[in-house]
Motif scaffolding. Structure first.
Motif, short mmCIF file in Angstrom:
data_model
loop_
_atom_site.label_atom_id
_atom_site.label_comp_id
_atom_site.label_asym_id
_atom_site.label_seq_id
_atom_site.Cartn_x
_atom_site.Cartn_y
_atom_site.Cartn_z
N GLN A 162 37.41 -48.61 -11.32
CA GLN A 162 36.97 -48.53 -9.95
C GLN A 162 37.71 -49.82 -9.42
OE1 GLN A 162 35.46 -45.85 -9.53
NE2 GLN A 162 35.44 -45.74 -11.72
N TYR A 163 37.87 -50.84 -9.75
CA TYR A 163 38.61 -51.88 -9.05
C TYR A 163 40.15 -51.64 -8.79
CZ TYR A 163 34.88 -55.31 -7.62
OH TYR A 163 34.03 -55.96 -7.10
N ARG A 164 40.74 -50.99 -9.80
CA ARG A 164 41.74 -50.84 -9.78
C ARG A 164 42.33 -49.74 -8.52
NH1 ARG A 164 41.49 -50.77 -15.51
NH2 ARG A 164 42.11 -52.71 -16.49
N HIS A 165 41.52 -48.50 -8.86
CA HIS A 165 41.52 -47.47 -8.13
C HIS A 165 41.57 -47.97 -6.52
CE1 HIS A 165 41.09 -43.33 -6.36
NE2 HIS A 165 39.88 -43.72 -5.73
N SER A 166 40.31 -48.76 -6.16
CA SER A 166 40.07 -49.18 -4.97
C SER A 166 41.14 -50.04 -4.40
CB SER A 166 38.74 -50.07 -4.85
OG SER A 166 37.62 -49.15 -5.57
N VAL A 167 41.79 -51.14 -5.22
CA VAL A 167 43.08 -51.63 -4.74
C VAL A 167 44.04 -50.53 -4.42
CG1 VAL A 167 44.72 -53.10 -5.56
CG2 VAL A 167 42.40 -53.69 -6.04
N GLU A 168 44.20 -49.43 -5.20
CA GLU A 168 45.33 -48.71 -4.92
C GLU A 168 45.26 -47.96 -3.46
OE1 GLU A 168 45.33 -45.94 -8.20
OE2 GLU A 168 46.27 -47.30 -9.57
N GLN A 169 43.73 -47.44 -3.35
CA GLN A 169 43.51 -46.93 -1.94
C GLN A 169 43.55 -47.77 -0.75
OE1 GLN A 169 43.25 -43.64 -1.82
NE2 GLN A 169 43.63 -43.81 -3.93
N GLU A 170 43.09 -49.15 -1.09
CA GLU A 170 43.30 -50.17 -0.03
C GLU A 170 44.55 -50.48 0.41
OE1 GLU A 170 41.56 -52.55 2.89
OE2 GLU A 170 40.53 -51.04 1.77
N VAL A 171 45.68 -50.57 -0.39
CA VAL A 171 46.94 -50.57 -0.33
C VAL A 171 47.61 -49.63 0.39
CG1 VAL A 171 49.18 -50.91 -1.37
CG2 VAL A 171 47.35 -52.52 -2.26
N ILE A 172 47.31 -48.13 0.00
CA ILE A 172 47.56 -46.99 0.83
C ILE A 172 47.26 -46.88 2.14
CG2 ILE A 172 47.39 -44.50 0.76
CD1 ILE A 172 47.30 -44.55 -2.16
N TRP A 173 45.78 -47.24 2.28
CA TRP A 173 45.49 -47.40 3.64
C TRP A 173 46.00 -48.51 4.59
CZ3 TRP A 173 42.69 -45.15 7.22
CH2 TRP A 173 42.22 -45.95 8.49
N SER A 174 46.34 -49.75 4.07
CA SER A 174 46.90 -50.60 4.87
C SER A 174 48.10 -50.35 5.29
CB SER A 174 46.96 -52.14 4.18
OG SER A 174 47.73 -51.92 2.94
N ARG A 175 49.01 -49.59 4.33
CA ARG A 175 50.35 -48.97 4.72
C ARG A 175 50.42 -48.22 5.70
NH1 ARG A 175 54.00 -51.43 1.57
NH2 ARG A 175 53.40 -52.60 -0.38
N TYR A 176 49.22 -47.48 5.60
CA TYR A 176 49.23 -46.09 6.76
C TYR A 176 48.69 -46.83 7.99
CZ TYR A 176 46.42 -42.33 8.97
OH TYR A 176 45.94 -41.59 9.92
#
Length: 345
Positions: free
Chosen positions: A252-266
């Motif tokens: 969950q933490y790995r997935h959440s980091v991935e999603q947070e990075v995608i969001w921040s780049r967006y």
């Protein structure tokens, strides 16, 4: 897997001191001098010490400045606020849901305090938006949580885990809901917080950043409280402390980091002053920090130190005290050196 039932308000035949956080017995009478986990009293006191309300923050300058932000900054401002509102609204509810099913009255009290603060956070975003933009843009910002595809994809697992606990309350689903609460309190908000702090260090929207710093301090305390309650509940139920569950948390933490990075780049692309590579490192640093609070190992060993040291100036969390509203200028207008500040963000 045994389903948890809503705890009765009073059961005088049971002891005052709870026998367990979930699935135990307690009378419903809370005596802070006789609780199962004495340090929970300190957790509540630390959270209560941060009391504030949104309308105490002066937004006069922000009202004037918003129109002078670049179009990209205005768009990010509205999207980030929409994200934060989307996340903070359910935090009020999940705290109350945990309170419904915990048999420890001290945990109920902590959750009531957290729910109240989360409700004020949600009010704060409406307060900020109503101060700086039109009603239609305010409405659009709050609609993002159910219309923006990137944001909806980012929040899919939150929706699943929180709704599973609501619909199928068990010790397993409660533990998983608490893990996602630590993710929200300790990771998901932080690229958004950084956006507002970046504006403030360029003398923009300082009132908003002040509001965000108060919210940020609350979330730090909520994250610590939830981590401690999670660890105590897991210790009471060692059959759930398995390699499989630990790996679920890491996933969950790995997935959440991935999603947070995608969001921040967006949402933060082309924002002056924000390096997206550094932001990614900051997100991974935050993940490491929260995992340590949960008693787990870091998963990003190259990010054990905060790569965004300038952000330290914007939250007075080193001694758990709140800066007076009339003493904020030194914090808001001073850019810090690499060595200045503290390292709790």
């Amino acid at each position: 897997m045994e389903t948890l039932t809503r705890v009765k308000i009073l059961e005088p035949a049971n002891p005052n001191k709870s026998t367990a956080i979930f699935g135990g017995k307690a009378s419903g009478i809370l005596n802070w001098n006789d609780i199962a986990h004495p340090h929970f009293y300190t957790l509540r006191q630390q959270i209560r010490a941060l009391f504030w309300t949104a309308n105490e923050v002066d937004m006069t300058q922000d009202v004037k400045q918003f129109a002078s932000l670049t179009a990209r900054e205005q768009d990010a401002f509205l999207k980030v606020t929409g994200l934060l509102a989307t996340l903070d609204g359910p935090q009020t509810v999940i705290a109350m849901k945990i309170a419904d099913f915990t048999t420890d009255p001290s945990v109920k009290s902590i959750m009531a305090t957290i729910a109240d603060q989360e409700s004020e956070h949600n009010h704060s975003y409406a307060y900020v938006l109503s101060s700086v933009t039109t009603l239609d843009k305010q409405m659009a910002s709050f609609e993002m949580g159910r219309t923006d595809e990137v944001l909806m994809r980012r929040n899919e697992r939150i929706v699943d885990v929180y709704n599973d606990f609501s619909e199928n309350p068990t010790i397993d689903s409660a533990l998983k809901a608490m893990i996602y609460t630590t993710l929200l309190e300790g990771l998901f908000f932080y690229s958004g917080f950084a956006f507002f702090y970046n504006l403030a260090r360029n003398q923009k929207m300082v009132g908003t950043s002040t509001m965000i710093s108060y919210i940020n301090r609350d979330e730090l305390q909520h994250g610590k409280a939830m981590s401690d309650i999670f660890r105590a509940a897991l210790a009471e139920n060692p059959e759930y402390n398995t390699d499989e569950f630990t790996e679920w948390i890491y996933d969950q933490y790995r997935h959440s980091v991935e999603q947070e990075v995608i969001w921040s780049r967006y949402v933060l692309a082309d924002i002056d002053g924000i390096d997206l590579e550094v932001m990614e490192g900051y997100v991974k640093y935050r993940a490491n920090k929260m995992l340590r609070m949960l008693g787990l190992s870091e998963i990003y060993p190259e990010f054990t130190d905060n790569p965004m040291k300038w952000i330290r100036a914007y939250v007075d969390n080193f001694d758990d005290t709140k800066t007076d509203f009339f003493e904020q200028s030194s914090r808001q207008y001073v850019k810090t050196s690499e060595l200045n500040g503290f390292d709790d963000l």
